[in-house]
Write a protein that holds these residues in place. Structure first.
Motif, mmCIF file in Angstrom:
data_model
loop_
_atom_site.group_PDB
_atom_site.id
_atom_site.type_symbol
_atom_site.label_atom_id
_atom_site.label_comp_id
_atom_site.label_asym_id
_atom_site.label_seq_id
_atom_site.Cartn_x
_atom_site.Cartn_y
_atom_site.Cartn_z
ATOM 1 N N PHE A 17 0.846 -1.192 0.000
ATOM 2 C CA PHE A 17 0.000 0.000 0.000
ATOM 3 C C PHE A 17 0.877 1.236 0.000
ATOM 4 O O PHE A 17 1.844 1.321 0.756
ATOM 5 C CB PHE A 17 -0.904 0.014 1.250
ATOM 6 C CG PHE A 17 -1.966 -1.039 1.229
ATOM 7 C CD1 PHE A 17 -3.226 -0.760 0.757
ATOM 8 C CD2 PHE A 17 -1.694 -2.324 1.669
ATOM 9 C CE1 PHE A 17 -4.215 -1.732 0.724
ATOM 10 C CE2 PHE A 17 -2.664 -3.314 1.647
ATOM 11 C CZ PHE A 17 -3.931 -3.007 1.170
ATOM 12 N N SER A 18 0.526 2.190 -0.848
ATOM 13 C CA SER A 18 1.271 3.451 -0.905
ATOM 14 C C SER A 18 0.902 4.314 0.309
ATOM 15 O O SER A 18 -0.112 4.070 0.985
ATOM 16 C CB SER A 18 0.928 4.200 -2.187
ATOM 17 O OG SER A 18 -0.411 4.667 -2.153
ATOM 18 N N ASP A 19 1.721 5.328 0.561
ATOM 19 C CA ASP A 19 1.413 6.263 1.643
ATOM 20 C C ASP A 19 0.044 6.908 1.424
ATOM 21 O O ASP A 19 -0.724 7.077 2.364
ATOM 22 C CB ASP A 19 2.480 7.353 1.741
ATOM 23 C CG ASP A 19 3.799 6.842 2.278
ATOM 24 O OD1 ASP A 19 3.824 5.781 2.939
ATOM 25 O OD2 ASP A 19 4.821 7.509 2.044
ATOM 26 N N ARG A 20 -0.260 7.231 0.189
ATOM 27 C CA ARG A 20 -1.544 7.850 -0.139
ATOM 28 C C ARG A 20 -2.702 6.905 0.176
ATOM 29 O O ARG A 20 -3.710 7.298 0.761
ATOM 30 C CB ARG A 20 -1.549 8.245 -1.623
ATOM 31 C CG ARG A 20 -2.861 8.736 -2.167
ATOM 32 C CD ARG A 20 -3.249 10.036 -1.494
ATOM 33 N NE ARG A 20 -4.551 10.479 -1.896
ATOM 34 C CZ ARG A 20 -4.803 11.648 -2.428
ATOM 35 N NH1 ARG A 20 -3.835 12.495 -2.642
ATOM 36 N NH2 ARG A 20 -6.024 11.971 -2.741
ATOM 37 N N GLU A 21 -2.557 5.637 -0.209
ATOM 38 C CA GLU A 21 -3.606 4.652 0.072
ATOM 39 C C GLU A 21 -3.800 4.478 1.570
ATOM 40 O O GLU A 21 -4.936 4.363 2.044
ATOM 41 C CB GLU A 21 -3.261 3.306 -0.560
ATOM 42 C CG GLU A 21 -3.388 3.274 -2.064
ATOM 43 C CD GLU A 21 -2.905 1.978 -2.650
ATOM 44 O OE1 GLU A 21 -3.640 1.422 -3.483
ATOM 45 O OE2 GLU A 21 -1.801 1.518 -2.291
ATOM 46 N N LEU A 22 -2.703 4.477 2.320
ATOM 47 C CA LEU A 22 -2.815 4.331 3.780
ATOM 48 C C LEU A 22 -3.517 5.534 4.395
ATOM 49 O O LEU A 22 -4.368 5.374 5.272
ATOM 50 C CB LEU A 22 -1.433 4.135 4.405
ATOM 51 C CG LEU A 22 -0.754 2.809 4.074
ATOM 52 C CD1 LEU A 22 0.652 2.787 4.626
ATOM 53 C CD2 LEU A 22 -1.569 1.632 4.580
ATOM 54 N N ARG A 23 -3.183 6.736 3.933
ATOM 55 C CA ARG A 23 -3.874 7.944 4.439
ATOM 56 C C ARG A 23 -5.358 7.886 4.109
ATOM 57 O O ARG A 23 -6.211 8.165 4.960
ATOM 58 C CB ARG A 23 -3.245 9.204 3.844
ATOM 59 C CG ARG A 23 -1.958 9.624 4.495
ATOM 60 C CD ARG A 23 -1.545 11.040 4.087
ATOM 61 N NE ARG A 23 -1.462 11.199 2.647
ATOM 62 C CZ ARG A 23 -0.379 10.978 1.907
ATOM 63 N NH1 ARG A 23 0.726 10.561 2.486
ATOM 64 N NH2 ARG A 23 -0.399 11.165 0.615
ATOM 65 N N ASP A 24 -5.672 7.525 2.865
ATOM 66 C CA ASP A 24 -7.083 7.434 2.450
ATOM 67 C C ASP A 24 -7.811 6.357 3.252
ATOM 68 O O ASP A 24 -8.946 6.567 3.688
ATOM 69 C CB ASP A 24 -7.190 7.138 0.957
ATOM 70 C CG ASP A 24 -6.760 8.305 0.090
ATOM 71 O OD1 ASP A 24 -6.601 9.430 0.625
ATOM 72 O OD2 ASP A 24 -6.560 8.099 -1.122
ATOM 73 N N PHE A 25 -7.165 5.220 3.443
ATOM 74 C CA PHE A 25 -7.768 4.144 4.234
ATOM 75 C C PHE A 25 -8.107 4.638 5.635
ATOM 76 O O PHE A 25 -9.221 4.429 6.120
ATOM 77 C CB PHE A 25 -6.826 2.937 4.319
ATOM 78 C CG PHE A 25 -7.190 1.995 5.423
ATOM 79 C CD1 PHE A 25 -8.280 1.157 5.306
ATOM 80 C CD2 PHE A 25 -6.468 1.979 6.607
ATOM 81 C CE1 PHE A 25 -8.644 0.300 6.340
ATOM 82 C CE2 PHE A 25 -6.809 1.127 7.640
ATOM 83 C CZ PHE A 25 -7.905 0.292 7.513
ATOM 84 N N LEU A 26 -7.149 5.275 6.308
ATOM 85 C CA LEU A 26 -7.374 5.737 7.678
ATOM 86 C C LEU A 26 -8.510 6.752 7.748
ATOM 87 O O LEU A 26 -9.326 6.723 8.670
ATOM 88 C CB LEU A 26 -6.088 6.311 8.265
ATOM 89 C CG LEU A 26 -5.000 5.280 8.556
ATOM 90 C CD1 LEU A 26 -3.686 5.976 8.920
ATOM 91 C CD2 LEU A 26 -5.432 4.316 9.653
ATOM 92 N N GLU A 27 -8.569 7.628 6.762
ATOM 93 C CA GLU A 27 -9.643 8.627 6.723
ATOM 94 C C GLU A 27 -11.002 7.948 6.536
ATOM 95 O O GLU A 27 -11.963 8.269 7.245
ATOM 96 C CB GLU A 27 -9.378 9.603 5.579
ATOM 97 C CG GLU A 27 -10.411 10.699 5.466
ATOM 98 C CD GLU A 27 -10.082 11.652 4.332
ATOM 99 O OE1 GLU A 27 -11.016 11.980 3.577
ATOM 100 O OE2 GLU A 27 -8.910 12.051 4.202
#
Length: 72
Positions: A17-27
């Motif tokens: 998972f990219s950093d962007r995907e992880l941020r989006d997931f958490l949100e």
């Protein structure tokens, strides 16, 4: 006999998972969105998101939420 999880070429799970995907997931997780809808929004397989939820829960990176694992 030993059984190895996800050792099937048909599964083709992407567990990076990219950093962007992880941020989006958490949100999305914090907003109570369901795992299936998170998978749709991130263009991922539901099983990949379920494993991410499990990983983050085990590491203490996400907390239980009122909507439970399935969300809204």
């Amino acid at each position: 006999m030993e059984y190895h999880l996800f050792e099937d070429e048909k599964l083709e799970l992407d567990l990076l998972f990219s950093d962007r995907e992880l941020r989006d997931f958490l949100e999305l997780w914090s907003a109570g969105i369901s795992m299936r809808n998170i998978a749709t929004k991130l263009k991922r397989r539901p099983s990949e998101i379920a494993l991410l939820v499990f990983d983050h829960a085990e590491r203490g990176l996400i907390k239980a939420r009122g909507t439970g694992i399935y969300g809204l």
